[in-house]
Design a protein around this motif. Structure first.
Motif, PDB file in Angstrom:
ATOM      1  N   PHE A  11       0.799  -1.038  -0.060  1.00 32.19           N
ATOM      2  CA  PHE A  11       0.031   0.003   0.046  1.00 32.19           C
ATOM      3  C   PHE A  11       0.628   1.189   0.057  1.00 32.19           C
ATOM      4  N   GLN A  12       1.948   1.275   0.637  1.00 29.74           N
ATOM      5  CA  GLN A  12       2.910   2.433   0.564  1.00 29.74           C
ATOM      6  C   GLN A  12       2.997   2.691  -1.095  1.00 29.74           C
ATOM      7  N   GLN A  13       3.090   1.871  -2.105  1.00 28.82           N
ATOM      8  CA  GLN A  13       3.554   2.514  -3.420  1.00 28.82           C
ATOM      9  C   GLN A  13       2.207   2.288  -4.164  1.00 28.82           C
ATOM     10  N   ALA A  14       1.146   1.396  -3.723  1.00 33.38           N
ATOM     11  CA  ALA A  14      -0.025   1.277  -4.607  1.00 33.38           C
ATOM     12  C   ALA A  14      -0.765   2.561  -4.360  1.00 33.38           C
ATOM     13  N   SER A  15      -0.563   3.344  -3.519  1.00 41.30           N
ATOM     14  CA  SER A  15      -1.380   4.626  -3.267  1.00 41.30           C
ATOM     15  C   SER A  15      -0.641   5.879  -4.213  1.00 41.30           C
ATOM     16  N   GLY A  16       0.211   5.412  -4.961  1.00 42.77           N
ATOM     17  CA  GLY A  16       0.764   6.275  -6.203  1.00 42.77           C
ATOM     18  C   GLY A  16       1.770   7.529  -5.804  1.00 42.77           C
ATOM     19  N   ILE A  17       2.378   7.254  -4.587  1.00 45.41           N
ATOM     20  CA  ILE A  17       3.304   8.404  -4.166  1.00 45.41           C
ATOM     21  C   ILE A  17       4.424   8.564  -5.267  1.00 45.41           C
ATOM     22  N   ASP A  18       4.934   7.445  -5.879  1.00 49.52           N
ATOM     23  CA  ASP A  18       6.021   7.512  -6.623  1.00 49.52           C
ATOM     24  C   ASP A  18       5.563   8.127  -8.157  1.00 49.52           C
ATOM     25  N   ALA A  19       4.484   7.921  -8.391  1.00 50.89           N
ATOM     26  CA  ALA A  19       3.743   8.532  -9.498  1.00 50.89           C
ATOM     27  C   ALA A  19       3.558   9.931  -9.398  1.00 50.89           C
ATOM     28  N   THR A  20       3.173  10.516  -8.121  1.00 49.28           N
ATOM     29  CA  THR A  20       3.128  11.931  -7.756  1.00 49.28           C
ATOM     30  C   THR A  20       4.406  12.502  -7.793  1.00 49.28           C
ATOM     31  N   ALA A 141      12.675  -8.476   5.939  1.00 46.75           N
ATOM     32  CA  ALA A 141      12.740  -7.329   5.495  1.00 46.75           C
ATOM     33  C   ALA A 141      13.129  -7.440   3.882  1.00 46.75           C
ATOM     34  N   SER A 142      13.822  -8.288   3.451  1.00 43.68           N
ATOM     35  CA  SER A 142      14.368  -8.223   2.080  1.00 43.68           C
ATOM     36  C   SER A 142      13.111  -8.716   1.090  1.00 43.68           C
ATOM     37  N   LEU A 143      12.180  -9.619   1.775  1.00 43.96           N
ATOM     38  CA  LEU A 143      10.946  -9.843   0.986  1.00 43.96           C
ATOM     39  C   LEU A 143      10.161  -8.419   0.891  1.00 43.96           C
ATOM     40  N   GLY A 144      10.029  -7.776   2.199  1.00 40.75           N
ATOM     41  CA  GLY A 144       9.090  -6.672   2.013  1.00 40.75           C
ATOM     42  C   GLY A 144       9.647  -5.847   1.088  1.00 40.75           C
ATOM     43  N   VAL A 145      10.937  -5.445   0.973  1.00 36.12           N
ATOM     44  CA  VAL A 145      11.706  -4.558  -0.123  1.00 36.12           C
ATOM     45  C   VAL A 145      11.282  -4.774  -1.668  1.00 36.12           C
ATOM     46  N   ILE A 146      11.256  -6.267  -1.794  1.00 36.21           N
ATOM     47  CA  ILE A 146      11.131  -6.515  -2.920  1.00 36.21           C
ATOM     48  C   ILE A 146       9.376  -6.467  -3.606  1.00 36.21           C
ATOM     49  N   VAL A 147       8.482  -6.478  -2.602  1.00 34.13           N
ATOM     50  CA  VAL A 147       7.455  -6.162  -3.067  1.00 34.13           C
ATOM     51  C   VAL A 147       7.152  -4.919  -3.098  1.00 34.13           C
ATOM     52  N   ASN A 148       7.875  -4.250  -2.480  1.00 34.63           N
ATOM     53  CA  ASN A 148       7.724  -2.656  -2.295  1.00 34.63           C
ATOM     54  C   ASN A 148       8.234  -2.110  -3.792  1.00 34.63           C
ATOM     55  N   ARG A 149       9.352  -2.766  -4.152  1.00 31.31           N
ATOM     56  CA  ARG A 149      10.122  -2.183  -5.385  1.00 31.31           C
ATOM     57  C   ARG A 149       9.166  -2.648  -6.811  1.00 31.31           C
ATOM     58  N   ILE A 151       5.992  -2.987  -6.847  1.00 33.29           N
ATOM     59  CA  ILE A 151       4.836  -2.191  -6.955  1.00 33.29           C
ATOM     60  C   ILE A 151       5.201  -0.811  -7.198  1.00 33.29           C
ATOM     61  N   SER A 152       6.390  -0.082  -6.868  1.00 32.71           N
ATOM     62  CA  SER A 152       6.801   1.126  -7.206  1.00 32.71           C
ATOM     63  C   SER A 152       7.002   0.795  -8.723  1.00 32.71           C
ATOM     64  N   GLY A 153       7.824   0.079  -9.317  1.00 35.21           N
ATOM     65  CA  GLY A 153       8.181  -0.149 -10.453  1.00 35.21           C
ATOM     66  C   GLY A 153       6.695  -0.243 -11.468  1.00 35.21           C
ATOM     67  N   THR A 154       6.062  -0.837 -11.099  1.00 40.10           N
ATOM     68  CA  THR A 154       4.805  -1.074 -11.769  1.00 40.10           C
ATOM     69  C   THR A 154       3.875   0.174 -11.878  1.00 40.10           C
ATOM     70  N   VAL A 155       3.681   0.987 -10.896  1.00 41.09           N
ATOM     71  CA  VAL A 155       3.104   2.114 -10.672  1.00 41.09           C
ATOM     72  C   VAL A 155       3.611   3.274 -11.503  1.00 41.09           C
ATOM     73  N   ALA A 156       5.072   3.349 -11.531  1.00 45.92           N
ATOM     74  CA  ALA A 156       5.970   4.516 -12.390  1.00 45.92           C
ATOM     75  C   ALA A 156       6.003   3.972 -13.834  1.00 45.92           C
ATOM     76  N   MET A 157       5.782   3.042 -14.178  1.00 43.66           N
ATOM     77  CA  MET A 157       5.835   2.368 -15.591  1.00 43.66           C
ATOM     78  C   MET A 157       4.546   2.550 -16.305  1.00 43.66           C
ATOM     79  N   THR A 158       3.348   2.541 -15.467  1.00 43.97           N
ATOM     80  CA  THR A 158       2.144   2.556 -16.015  1.00 43.97           C
ATOM     81  C   THR A 158       1.273   3.907 -15.701  1.00 43.97           C
ATOM     82  N   PHE A 159       1.649   4.607 -15.168  1.00 47.44           N
ATOM     83  CA  PHE A 159       0.987   5.994 -14.703  1.00 47.44           C
ATOM     84  C   PHE A 159       0.831   6.744 -15.912  1.00 47.44           C
ATOM     85  N   LEU A 160       1.809   7.101 -16.764  1.00 52.12           N
ATOM     86  CA  LEU A 160       1.236   7.748 -18.157  1.00 52.12           C
ATOM     87  C   LEU A 160       0.257   7.088 -19.145  1.00 52.12           C
TER      88      LEU A 160
END
Length: 231
Positions: A11-20, A141-149, A151-160
Motif C-alpha cells: 500500500f505504500q507504493q500502490a497509493s501512487g506516491i512515486d507517480a506523484t 525485510a528483504s521480501l518486503g523490499v522486493i514487494v515494495n520495489r 509495486i513502485s516500478g509497476t506504478v511508475a511505468m504505467t502511470f502515463l
C-alpha cells in the motif's frame, strides 16, 4: 507478520506516491501550469514538503507512536488524492482555465507528499524491522523490499499509460480507492510497537495466533456436537 509487512509495503507504493513525485511536472502541466518558472516552483514546493515532513516524523515517531501516524498518513493521503482527482476532473471538464483548480492541484500534491512523509514513508521500514524476531528479520525485510520495489516500478511505468486511458482524474481516483483500502488494512491489522520489546511484540503475535487456533478448535467442536445431537 508477513501479511502486515507485505501489506504495508504494497500500500505504500500502490497509493501512487512515486507517480506523484516522479511525474509532478507532468501533473502540474496537466493542471494548467505551462511556464518553466511555474513548474520549477511547484516541483520545488513538493520537494520541500517531502523533506520537511520527514523531519517532523523523526520527532513524532517515538512520541505519538507508529499506528497513529500510519493512520493519519493514510487518511490524509486519501483526502489529498480525492481533492486532486476532483481538481483534475474540474480542469478536464472545463473549457476555461481556473486558477482555483490549479491551486487545488498544487496544494493536494504537496499535502499528499507531506502526509506520506509523516507516516507511510518512514514507518514501513521501521515496522518491518520491529515485528520480526532477529532470526527472521533480514529475510522478511528483504521480501518486503522486493514487494515494495515491484509495486513502485509497476506504478511508475504505467502511470502515463493509465492516465491517458482513464484520464488523470480517473488515475488519482484509483489511487484514492487504494488508499482507502490502506486505511482499513492499517486499522485492522497493524499493531502499535512503540516502546515494546521484541519479547512483548512476539507475545502479541503468539497471542493472536493462539486466539485464531482456539476459535478454529471451538468451531470444530461445535460442529461435532451438532452432528452428534442430530444423529
Amino acid at each position: 507478520m508477513l501479511i502486515i509487512v507485505f501489506g504495508i509495503q504494497f500500500f505504500q507504493q500502490a497509493s501512487g506516491i512515486d507517480a506523484t513525485v516522479y511525474y509532478s511536472p507532468v501533473v502540474f502541466k496537466e493542471a494548467g501550469i505551462h511556464s518553466q518558472e511555474g513548474l520549477l516552483v511547484a516541483t520545488i514546493a513538493v520537494g520541500f514538503a517531502k523533506t520537511g515532513f520527514i523531519l517532523v516524523a523523526t520527532f513524532l515517531i517515538d512520541r505519538v507512536g507508529r499506528r497513529p501516524l500510519l493512520l493519519t498518513s493514510a487518511i490524509g493521503m486519501t483526502a489529498s488524492l480525492i481533492a486532486l482527482a476532483l481538481g483534475f476532473s474540474f480542469i478536464e471538464n472545463s473549457s476555461e482555465s481556473s486558477e482555483g483548480a490549479v491551486l487545488l492541484a498544487i496544494l493536494a500534491v504537496c499535502c499528499n507528499v507531506a502526509f506520506f512523509s509523516i507516516g507511510l514513508g518512514p514507518i514501513c521500514s521501521i515496522l518491518g524491522s520491529e515485528i520480526f524476531p532477529l532470526r527472521l528479520r533480514a529475510q522478511a525485510a528483504s521480501l518486503g523490499v522486493i514487494v515494495n520495489r515491484i509495486i513502485s516500478g509497476t506504478v511508475a511505468m504505467t502511470f502515463l499509460s493509465v492516465s491517458r486511458a482513464i484520464t488523470v482524474a480517473g488515475t488519482f481516483s484509483l489511487f484514492a480507492g487504494l488508499s482507502v483500502l490502506c486505511v482499513a488494512f492499517i486499522y485492522s491489522y497493524v499493531p502499535e510497537t512503540k516502546g515494546k520489546t521484541l519479547e512483548e511484540i512476539g507475545a502479541y503475535f503468539d497471542g493472536e495466533e493462539a486466539k485464531r487456533l482456539s476459535q478454529g478448535a471451538e468451531l470444530e467442536l461445535g460442529d461435532t456436537t451438532y452432528l452428534v445431537q442430530k444423529n
